[in-house]
Design a protein around this motif. Structure first.
Motif, PDB file in Angstrom:
ATOM      1  N   LYS A   1       0.818  -1.215   0.000  1.00 23.56           N
ATOM      2  CA  LYS A   1       0.000   0.000   0.000  1.00 23.56           C
ATOM      3  C   LYS A   1       0.848   1.260   0.000  1.00 23.56           C
ATOM      4  O   LYS A   1       0.522   2.243  -0.677  1.00 23.56           O
ATOM      5  CB  LYS A   1      -0.931   0.001   1.217  1.00 23.56           C
ATOM      6  CG  LYS A   1      -2.103  -0.947   1.107  1.00 23.56           C
ATOM      7  CD  LYS A   1      -2.872  -1.030   2.411  1.00 23.56           C
ATOM      8  CE  LYS A   1      -3.432   0.314   2.830  1.00 23.56           C
ATOM      9  NZ  LYS A   1      -4.257   0.194   4.062  1.00 23.56           N
ATOM     10  N   ALA A   2       1.936   1.248   0.752  1.00 27.85           N
ATOM     11  CA  ALA A   2       2.782   2.444   0.852  1.00 27.85           C
ATOM     12  C   ALA A   2       3.377   2.794  -0.509  1.00 27.85           C
ATOM     13  O   ALA A   2       3.408   3.968  -0.916  1.00 27.85           O
ATOM     14  CB  ALA A   2       3.887   2.221   1.886  1.00 27.85           C
ATOM     15  N   ASP A   3       3.857   1.758  -1.238  1.00 31.06           N
ATOM     16  CA  ASP A   3       4.432   2.008  -2.569  1.00 31.06           C
ATOM     17  C   ASP A   3       3.377   2.572  -3.514  1.00 31.06           C
ATOM     18  O   ASP A   3       3.636   3.518  -4.270  1.00 31.06           O
ATOM     19  CB  ASP A   3       4.992   0.701  -3.150  1.00 31.06           C
ATOM     20  CG  ASP A   3       6.144   0.142  -2.320  1.00 31.06           C
ATOM     21  OD1 ASP A   3       6.845   0.955  -1.682  1.00 31.06           O
ATOM     22  OD2 ASP A   3       6.327  -1.089  -2.298  1.00 31.06           O
ATOM     23  N   LEU A   4       2.194   1.995  -3.467  1.00 35.30           N
ATOM     24  CA  LEU A   4       1.128   2.443  -4.357  1.00 35.30           C
ATOM     25  C   LEU A   4       0.687   3.865  -4.023  1.00 35.30           C
ATOM     26  O   LEU A   4       0.414   4.676  -4.914  1.00 35.30           O
ATOM     27  CB  LEU A   4      -0.061   1.482  -4.253  1.00 35.30           C
ATOM     28  CG  LEU A   4      -1.050   1.490  -5.429  1.00 35.30           C
ATOM     29  CD1 LEU A   4      -0.352   1.028  -6.705  1.00 35.30           C
ATOM     30  CD2 LEU A   4      -2.231   0.583  -5.129  1.00 35.30           C
ATOM     31  N   SER A   5       0.631   4.168  -2.735  1.00 35.03           N
ATOM     32  CA  SER A   5       0.234   5.508  -2.313  1.00 35.03           C
ATOM     33  C   SER A   5       1.251   6.554  -2.768  1.00 35.03           C
ATOM     34  O   SER A   5       0.881   7.664  -3.168  1.00 35.03           O
ATOM     35  CB  SER A   5       0.072   5.539  -0.792  1.00 35.03           C
ATOM     36  OG  SER A   5      -0.368   6.799  -0.359  1.00 35.03           O
ATOM     37  N   ASP A   6       2.527   6.219  -2.715  1.00 36.27           N
ATOM     38  CA  ASP A   6       3.567   7.152  -3.168  1.00 36.27           C
ATOM     39  C   ASP A   6       3.411   7.461  -4.648  1.00 36.27           C
ATOM     40  O   ASP A   6       3.659   8.591  -5.091  1.00 36.27           O
ATOM     41  CB  ASP A   6       4.958   6.550  -2.912  1.00 36.27           C
ATOM     42  CG  ASP A   6       5.303   6.523  -1.428  1.00 36.27           C
ATOM     43  OD1 ASP A   6       4.656   7.254  -0.655  1.00 36.27           O
ATOM     44  OD2 ASP A   6       6.204   5.737  -1.041  1.00 36.27           O
ATOM     45  N   GLN A   7       2.985   6.452  -5.422  1.00 36.00           N
ATOM     46  CA  GLN A   7       2.880   6.625  -6.865  1.00 36.00           C
ATOM     47  C   GLN A   7       1.577   7.290  -7.300  1.00 36.00           C
ATOM     48  O   GLN A   7       1.562   8.127  -8.203  1.00 36.00           O
ATOM     49  CB  GLN A   7       3.004   5.255  -7.554  1.00 36.00           C
ATOM     50  CG  GLN A   7       4.395   4.657  -7.528  1.00 36.00           C
ATOM     51  CD  GLN A   7       5.363   5.412  -8.432  1.00 36.00           C
ATOM     52  OE1 GLN A   7       4.965   5.949  -9.469  1.00 36.00           O
ATOM     53  NE2 GLN A   7       6.624   5.481  -8.032  1.00 36.00           N
ATOM     54  N   PHE A   8       0.458   6.921  -6.655  1.00 35.84           N
ATOM     55  CA  PHE A   8      -0.851   7.331  -7.170  1.00 35.84           C
ATOM     56  C   PHE A   8      -1.742   8.046  -6.143  1.00 35.84           C
ATOM     57  O   PHE A   8      -2.870   8.420  -6.475  1.00 35.84           O
ATOM     58  CB  PHE A   8      -1.601   6.111  -7.707  1.00 35.84           C
ATOM     59  CG  PHE A   8      -0.917   5.470  -8.875  1.00 35.84           C
ATOM     60  CD1 PHE A   8      -1.027   6.007 -10.147  1.00 35.84           C
ATOM     61  CD2 PHE A   8      -0.130   4.338  -8.700  1.00 35.84           C
ATOM     62  CE1 PHE A   8      -0.385   5.417 -11.234  1.00 35.84           C
ATOM     63  CE2 PHE A   8       0.511   3.745  -9.774  1.00 35.84           C
ATOM     64  CZ  PHE A   8       0.392   4.286 -11.043  1.00 35.84           C
ATOM     65  N   GLY A   9      -1.289   8.227  -4.920  1.00 33.90           N
ATOM     66  CA  GLY A   9      -2.072   8.963  -3.933  1.00 33.90           C
ATOM     67  C   GLY A   9      -2.970   8.068  -3.095  1.00 33.90           C
ATOM     68  O   GLY A   9      -3.203   6.891  -3.407  1.00 33.90           O
ATOM     69  N   ASP A  10      -3.516   8.649  -2.014  1.00 33.63           N
ATOM     70  CA  ASP A  10      -4.292   7.873  -1.040  1.00 33.63           C
ATOM     71  C   ASP A  10      -5.662   7.451  -1.572  1.00 33.63           C
ATOM     72  O   ASP A  10      -6.159   6.382  -1.224  1.00 33.63           O
ATOM     73  CB  ASP A  10      -4.484   8.697   0.244  1.00 33.63           C
ATOM     74  CG  ASP A  10      -3.172   8.915   0.981  1.00 33.63           C
ATOM     75  OD1 ASP A  10      -2.234   8.127   0.737  1.00 33.63           O
ATOM     76  OD2 ASP A  10      -3.085   9.868   1.786  1.00 33.63           O
ATOM     77  N   THR A  11      -6.294   8.287  -2.406  1.00 35.77           N
ATOM     78  CA  THR A  11      -7.648   7.976  -2.874  1.00 35.77           C
ATOM     79  C   THR A  11      -7.674   6.680  -3.670  1.00 35.77           C
ATOM     80  O   THR A  11      -8.463   5.761  -3.391  1.00 35.77           O
ATOM     81  CB  THR A  11      -8.205   9.129  -3.723  1.00 35.77           C
ATOM     82  OG1 THR A  11      -8.256  10.316  -2.937  1.00 35.77           O
ATOM     83  CG2 THR A  11      -9.607   8.801  -4.222  1.00 35.77           C
TER      84      THR A  11
END
Length: 704
Positions: free
Chosen positions: A82-92
């Motif tokens: 989740k952290a990697d994905l959030s860095d790339q595309f944001g929390d939403t």
């Protein structure tokens, strides 16, 4: 299979170029993350998220939903967290992806438990962002389209889950096209032979009647043109699963199913809908009782339309649906037809209804005991046909078919349901178990002292009512069992000159760890429910300073018997074998899971346990007891006309309420009558028996 370039070209029709590029970026990220992975069919894995995004693009979904669709398996099936994905595309986008992802890091005993837990997780994510379920439905639809490569057992399991959960959810959200396709695909996988036979029957019916269907469609077009009414007519066949369900539920053969063929008329405004209805009713004779006005009273998912069945030529029965263009968009795409999926725009009826439904699911999830209970209640809500009833103020409530006034009360408000005692249906008093019918006005009568009854669980139909009743009873039972456990333990602790409040904390903690309980309340609840023996617990919790050689724990508590008032609730019940009443000498049988069952001390069923402190505890009646208790009488009398009415009149005159009367005929002139009556005490019972014994025809009366 569409490529990312095909999808990009389609997206430019309703998204700006920057948003399209963000969707393309999500695709290439997913392609890299899934590199080397293949589906069962042998295709690269990334073709699946691309197909899911394509399904959502057909509903003109926003770019964030499409990006989440591209990435929906990244957390679950790759090394990216989740952290990697959030860095790339944001929390939403990350929260949507996480809501769709399964709980892969937890171990479940069964597939059903895993399904329930994953669905519960998804519901909580839906409450935050309803696009979670839209992405999940797109994911499930593509999986169903490609289900043929799976082993037969897995096909059936996935198909059953689709019929139970995902197709009904699509219907609830108003996504008619996806709902129908999911049902037909699941039908084909779960019942392949039935699917083939129904499909063959529909094909044959179409071949026999195709010319007639074309003729009816042309007749309808001419009718609208003649009346000057605008309308686009679309002929269609009923879906296979819809036909099959009617055959099963109505127990009819294929030939008996009336509306295999249907026509949809889409027009410009609501007024025209009703004018077209009048025109087609003038053209063909309507079928009595088959007209439904969903424009005046929309379905819970926002669906609006006029439905009518007509007798066409050659005995063909056709269904006609009449709606506006806006209604058509909502009917086919439901909540997905709206561009705003976040809280803020409250003017879209179907969006608001969907949000309310999700909030209802969330409330149900909080009240449910576990995920399995939650998912069963959700299934009950999803599979319901609707009835529409009114509050006294004219508010319309939609309830499942078979719903009762108790379901209605909980639909209004949880507190109304918890405190309802009776109801009026169309201004007449009616039992709370009465099934409601559309058009009725229901008034709930409440009182602050009322509370839910366990018997309600036998007839309520909504998940909300069932969950709230269980939650209330569970909470009530917990409080009552703790109070009873406290009284029982204090009685035996009195032998060691101590009380529950004075227990040594170190000794208590050591014992709680030993029996794997978290707190003193948990221990008292187990004692109150009869799962642990108070005298054994007292032996273990006695003060360490106590000299065991001087005083051992006796078989009975040293203080007076435990007093009962009749208000102890669910953890104290009265034996049906001997019917104890105030004034009787009583004893309590400790029953595991039920608490204390009160018997008369001369009851034959309790004789062998009377001196066993593990099984029994001495009781007496509290002086303040003020309730009615059931008791059985056996009356031997001479048979004569009207004697039963005389017995009932005499018993009622002394204040006894009769619950049941049974008659055994012993001889031609003698009968034995069994009476179940309620009395307040032994003194009250003696007055009743004296009054009955005074009758000349009564030869003997005894307490059974």
């Amino acid at each position: 299979m569409p490529t990312i370039y095909d999808l990009s070209q389609r997206l430019t029709d309703y998204l700006d170029i920057q948003q399209v590029n963000q969707v393309r970026r999500a695709y290439f990220y997913a392609e890299q993350a899934h590199d080397g992975q293949r589906r069962k069919s042998g295709e690269p894995y990334v073709t699946h998220p691309l197909a899911v995004a394509s399904i959502l693009s057909e509903m003109n979904m926003d770019h964030q939903s499409l990006m989440a669709a591209m990435l929906h398996d990244v957390i679950e099936d790759t090394q990216i967290d989740k952290a990697d994905l959030s860095d790339q595309f944001g929390d939403t986008i990350t929260s949507i992806v996480d809501g769709v992802s399964k709980l892969t890091h937890l171990h479940f005993e069964t597939k059903a438990e895993a399904q329930a837990e994953n669905f519960q997780k998804m519901v909580m994510a839906m409450a935050e962002d309803i696009r979670v379920i839209l992405v999940k439905l797109g994911d499930r639809l593509h999986n169903m389209r490609t289900l043929g490569v799976m082993p037969p057992a897995k096909q059936r399991r996935i198909a059953r889950e689709t019929l139970d959960i995902y197709a009904p959810i699509a219907s609830r959200l108003g996504m008619h096209d996806i709902h129908m396709e999911l049902q037909d695909l699941a039908f084909r996988a779960y019942y392949p032979m039935r699917y083939k036979y129904v499909g063959r029957a529909v094909q044959q019916a179409r071949g026999n009647r195709f010319d007639m269907i074309e003729k009816i469609e042309k007749t309808l077009e001419d009718c609208l043109e003649r009346e000057g009414l605008p309308g686009d007519i679309k002929g269609r066949e009923k879906h296979l699963y819809s036909i099959y369900r009617k055959m099963v539920t109505q127990k009819k053969s294929f030939a008996e199913i009336m509306d295999v063929f249907a026509f949809r008329i889409v027009t410009d405004k609501i007024d025209t809908c009703y004018r077209i209805l009048g025109a087609v009713h003038n053209l063909y004779k309507p079928v009595a009782g088959r007209f439904k006005d969903y424009i005046a009273i929309p379905k819970a998912n926002g669906y609006q339309s006029l439905h009518t069945d007509l007798f066409g030529a050659r005995d063909i029965t056709i269904e006609i649906q009449i709606r506006t263009e806006e209604m058509e968009a909502i009917a086919t795409q439901g909540i997905a037809s709206h561009g705003d999926y976040k809280a803020g725009k409250d003017n879209e009826a179907s969006y608001n209804r969907a949000r309310q439904w999700v909030q209802g699911l969330l409330e149900m999830q909080r009240q449910a005991g576990d995920s399995m209970e939650f998912i069963e209640n959700v299934k009950i809500d999803l599979f319901a046909d609707e009835v529409y009833v009114f509050t006294p103020q004219g508010r319309i409530l939609e309830l499942p078919k078979g719903a009762t006034p108790v379901d209605f009360a909980y639909a209004v408000h949880t507190d109304i349901g918890n405190s309802c005692v009776s109801c009026r249906i169309n201004r007449r008093l009616a039992p709370l178990s009465t099934p409601l019918e559309s058009g009725q006005t229901v008034e709930i009568i409440t009182t602050p002292s009322a509370q839910p009854n366990m018997a309600w669980l036998n007839f309520v139909t909504t998940g909300k009512a069932r969950t709230n009743i269980r939650h209330f009873l569970k909470t009530k039972e917990q409080g009552e069992s703790i109070a009873l456990g406290n009284r029982l333990l204090n009685q035996f602790l009195a032998n060691f000159d101590t009380t529950v409040d004075s227990l040594d904390e170190a000794v208590l903690k050591e014992y709680l760890d030993e029996v794997e309980l978290l707190s003193l309340d948990d221990l008292l609840r187990e004692i109150g429910l009869g799962n642990k023996m108070a005298y054994m617990v007292a032996q273990r919790l006695k003060p360490r300073s106590h000299d065991e050689t001087k005083q051992k724990l006796p078989n009975r508590p040293s203080n007076r018997p435990l007093s009962i008032s009749g208000s102890e609730g669910m953890v104290l019940s009265y034996a049906r074998c001997c019917h104890p009443i105030p004034g009787d000498m009583i004893i309590g049988h400790i029953s595991s899971g039920r608490g204390i069952v009160v018997h008369r001390d001369d009851c034959r069923n309790i004789t062998e346990f009377q001196d066993d402190p593990k099984k029994c505890v001495y009781l007496d009646w509290d002086k303040a007891v003020d309730d009615e208790f059931e008791v059985s009488l056996k009356v031997e009398l001479a048979a004569q006309r009207g004697i039963i009415a005389t017995l009932a009149t005499k018993a009622s005159a002394v204040g006894a309420n009769i619950h049941r009367i049974d008659i055994d005929e012993k001889e031609a002139q003698m009968s034995t009558v069994h009476l179940d009556i309620s009395v307040r005490s032994r003194i009250h019972l003696a007055r009743v028996m004296k009054r009955l014994r005074a009758l000349k025809s009564v030869s003997r009366i005894t307490r059974a």
